[in-house]
Motif scaffolding. Structure first.
Motif, short mmCIF file in Angstrom:
data_model
loop_
_atom_site.label_atom_id
_atom_site.label_comp_id
_atom_site.label_asym_id
_atom_site.label_seq_id
_atom_site.Cartn_x
_atom_site.Cartn_y
_atom_site.Cartn_z
N SER A 83 0.48 -1.26 -0.14
CA SER A 83 0.11 -0.22 0.33
C SER A 83 1.01 0.96 0.33
CB SER A 83 -0.88 0.21 1.19
OG SER A 83 -2.16 -0.99 1.45
N PHE A 84 2.10 1.44 1.49
CA PHE A 84 2.64 2.28 0.96
C PHE A 84 3.68 2.48 -0.23
CE2 PHE A 84 7.13 4.66 2.14
CZ PHE A 84 6.50 5.53 2.70
N GLY A 85 3.85 1.61 -0.60
CA GLY A 85 4.56 1.64 -2.07
C GLY A 85 3.81 2.02 -3.25
N VAL A 86 2.48 1.79 -3.54
CA VAL A 86 0.91 2.64 -4.42
C VAL A 86 0.91 3.68 -3.80
CG1 VAL A 86 -2.02 2.13 -4.56
CG2 VAL A 86 0.31 0.57 -4.84
N TYR A 87 1.19 4.21 -2.27
CA TYR A 87 0.69 5.23 -2.37
C TYR A 87 2.19 6.64 -3.17
CZ TYR A 87 2.84 9.33 0.81
OH TYR A 87 3.67 10.88 0.28
N LEU A 88 3.44 5.35 -2.79
CA LEU A 88 4.45 6.28 -4.11
C LEU A 88 4.31 6.94 -5.31
CD1 LEU A 88 7.37 5.24 -1.31
CD2 LEU A 88 5.99 7.13 -1.55
N LEU A 89 3.83 5.47 -5.94
CA LEU A 89 3.60 5.72 -7.36
C LEU A 89 2.33 7.27 -7.54
CD1 LEU A 89 3.78 1.94 -8.42
CD2 LEU A 89 4.87 3.93 -8.71
N ILE A 90 1.82 7.07 -6.93
CA ILE A 90 0.74 8.16 -7.13
C ILE A 90 1.48 9.70 -6.32
CG2 ILE A 90 -1.97 9.11 -6.34
CD1 ILE A 90 -2.62 5.89 -5.92
N PHE A 91 1.92 9.76 -5.09
CA PHE A 91 1.64 10.68 -4.63
C PHE A 91 3.03 11.57 -5.98
CE2 PHE A 91 4.80 13.31 -1.73
CZ PHE A 91 3.47 14.47 -2.05
N ILE A 92 3.72 10.85 -5.91
CA ILE A 92 5.42 11.71 -6.62
C ILE A 92 4.73 12.26 -7.89
CG2 ILE A 92 7.57 10.62 -6.98
CD1 ILE A 92 7.65 8.94 -5.61
N PRO A 93 4.51 11.45 -8.81
CA PRO A 93 3.90 12.19 -10.00
C PRO A 93 3.28 13.69 -9.88
CG PRO A 93 4.26 9.94 -9.98
CD PRO A 93 3.60 9.96 -8.92
N LEU A 94 2.41 13.69 -8.70
CA LEU A 94 1.17 14.86 -8.39
C LEU A 94 1.80 15.87 -7.92
CD1 LEU A 94 -1.92 12.31 -6.49
CD2 LEU A 94 -1.81 14.06 -8.99
N ALA A 95 3.34 15.34 -6.83
CA ALA A 95 4.22 16.57 -6.33
C ALA A 95 5.02 16.67 -7.20
CB ALA A 95 4.81 15.83 -5.59
N VAL A 96 5.26 16.21 -8.45
CA VAL A 96 6.28 17.00 -9.52
C VAL A 96 5.25 17.06 -10.25
CG1 VAL A 96 7.29 15.60 -11.70
CG2 VAL A 96 7.60 14.86 -8.80
N LYS A 97 3.60 17.12 -10.35
CA LYS A 97 3.42 18.06 -11.75
C LYS A 97 3.07 19.19 -11.08
CE LYS A 97 -1.27 18.23 -13.61
NZ LYS A 97 -2.76 16.88 -13.93
N PHE A 98 2.32 20.03 -9.22
CA PHE A 98 2.79 20.59 -8.89
C PHE A 98 3.86 21.51 -8.32
CE2 PHE A 98 -1.78 18.10 -8.46
CZ PHE A 98 -2.38 19.16 -8.97
N LYS A 99 4.27 20.97 -8.65
CA LYS A 99 6.59 21.26 -8.03
C LYS A 99 6.74 21.23 -6.58
CE LYS A 99 5.77 24.19 -13.08
NZ LYS A 99 6.51 26.07 -13.10
N PHE A 100 6.16 20.08 -6.11
CA PHE A 100 5.92 20.30 -5.05
C PHE A 100 7.55 19.34 -4.18
CE2 PHE A 100 1.32 20.67 -4.22
CZ PHE A 100 1.28 22.19 -3.45
N HIS A 101 8.47 19.39 -5.64
CA HIS A 101 9.81 18.69 -5.12
C HIS A 101 9.80 18.18 -4.08
CE1 HIS A 101 8.80 19.73 -9.33
NE2 HIS A 101 9.62 18.82 -9.69
N ASP A 102 9.76 19.17 -3.15
CA ASP A 102 11.33 19.51 -2.10
C ASP A 102 10.17 18.91 -0.54
OD1 ASP A 102 13.29 20.43 -3.22
OD2 ASP A 102 12.89 22.78 -2.54
N ALA A 103 8.90 18.85 -1.20
CA ALA A 103 7.68 18.99 0.05
C ALA A 103 7.98 16.85 -0.26
CB ALA A 103 6.68 18.56 -0.06
N ILE A 104 8.53 16.10 -1.41
CA ILE A 104 8.12 15.12 -1.35
C ILE A 104 8.46 14.06 0.14
CG2 ILE A 104 8.77 12.28 -2.47
CD1 ILE A 104 8.22 14.10 -4.99
#
Length: 332
Positions: A83-104
């Motif tokens: 589940s944590f891996g799936v969370y990362l697969l979803i969250f990281i691309p979204l964070a990159v899209k919104f330019k939240f790189h430093d918050a990942i």
């Protein structure tokens, strides 16, 4: 206090104090994983106020996104490593899209706490959100005071102006003895490095202390950088001069005169008078008899044109200054 700052460093001191305060506040209000607030402070103290503000807002928004993503994934798939891996697969691309790189990373640490306690209950979500609020908030507050580097900028300016004088004097010497001397490359290299450091410091100063008096330093660095580019161009013409004559000696004298005026608020009119006299001599001279004479004269002519542009760059800068800024320029 000043002795401590010299040994430890002001930014390090602010980070340590801020982290301790954040952990204390988190413990005081009963948050779990309170030490995490201190870690967020460490990640939040930046070199400029603007960067610190932008980062704090970015991380708060990213925390909401991360907790929402984690809640949905864990509610559907349970609290497992997959589940944590799936969370990362979803969250990281979204964070990159919104330019939240430093918050990942910090946001994912918060989500890992939810995984550990196996609960997405509102109290646990609030616990994690408050860690970010406290950590980012304390980091932002600690970054509100950043000492001015104006004194260091004035030192940079003195180094830059001395560097410009060295380059010009070297060019004048080469014009007088073209067959015996070559341009000292280290002068331009050192000048370029000093300009880079000065410009970077001016940008930081403008970010931390916005206002007209501070942007003066940025405009000053831009002016000197324009002159630096002209100096590189002028050096190419100096290296093409092969003969010593009346024109090369006059160009050398003009160069020495401009070098002496580098730190002055205004280049004296005598420089422009000399330039006109130089061109008048060119107009009345006999035409060159050989290709070498032609190339020598053309190189000198182009060199003097660039020297005039060099002067005009500073004159335009001085003309754009307020009276207060002109006084600042003249006092150095």
């Amino acid at each position: 206090m000043d002795k401590i700052r010299k040994v430890i460093g002001y930014r390090t001191l602010k980070t340590a104090v801020g982290a301790a305060i954040a952990v204390f506040i988190s413990q005081l209000i009963g948050l779990s994983y309170a030490a995490n607030s201190g870690i967020i402070v460490i990640l939040s103290v930046q070199s400029t106020k603007k960067k610190s503000r932008d980062l704090a807002l970015q991380r708060l928004l990213a925390t909401i996104l991360a907790l929402a993503t984690g809640t949905v994934v864990f509610s559907i798939m349970g609290f497992t490593a997959l589940s944590f891996g799936v969370y990362l697969l979803i969250f990281i691309p979204l964070a990159v899209k919104f330019k939240f790189h430093d918050a990942i990373v910090p946001c994912s640490v918060l989500v890992s706490h939810i995984l550990s306690v196996k609960s997405v209950a509102p109290n646990w979500l609030l616990n994690e959100f408050m860690q970010m609020v406290i950590g980012a908030g304390v980091g932002l507050i600690m970054n509100m005071h950043i000492p001015s580097v104006e004194g260091k900028l004035c030192e940079d300016i003195a180094i830059i102006e001395e560097g410009i004088k060295n380059v010009l004097k070297d060019m004048a010497a080469c014009l007088r003895k073209p067959l015996e001397m070559k341009l000292e490359e280290s002068y331009l290299i050192n000048l370029g490095a000093a300009l880079g450091e000065g410009r970077e410091r001016a940008v930081i100063e403008a970010s931390n202390h916005p206002g007209g008096e501070v942007t003066y330093f940025m405009r000053y660095m831009d002016m000197r950088n324009s002159q630096y580019e002209l100096l590189k161009h002028m050096g190419k013409y100096v290296q093409r001069v092969k003969f010593i004559n009346e024109q090369s000696e006059m160009a050398a004298k003009l160069t020495d005169y401009v070098a002496a005026q580098v730190s002055e608020p205004n280049t004296k009119d005598a420089a422009f008078t000399g330039l006109e006299e130089y061109r008048e001599i060119f107009r009345t001279m006999e035409l060159p008899k050989t290709r070498e004479e032609f190339e020598n004269r053309a190189s000198l002519y182009e060199y003097v044109n660039d020297l005039e542009n060099f002067i005009n760059v500073k004159r335009s800068f001085i003309a754009s200054l307020t009276e207060i800024e002109k006084q600042k320029f003249g006092k150095r």
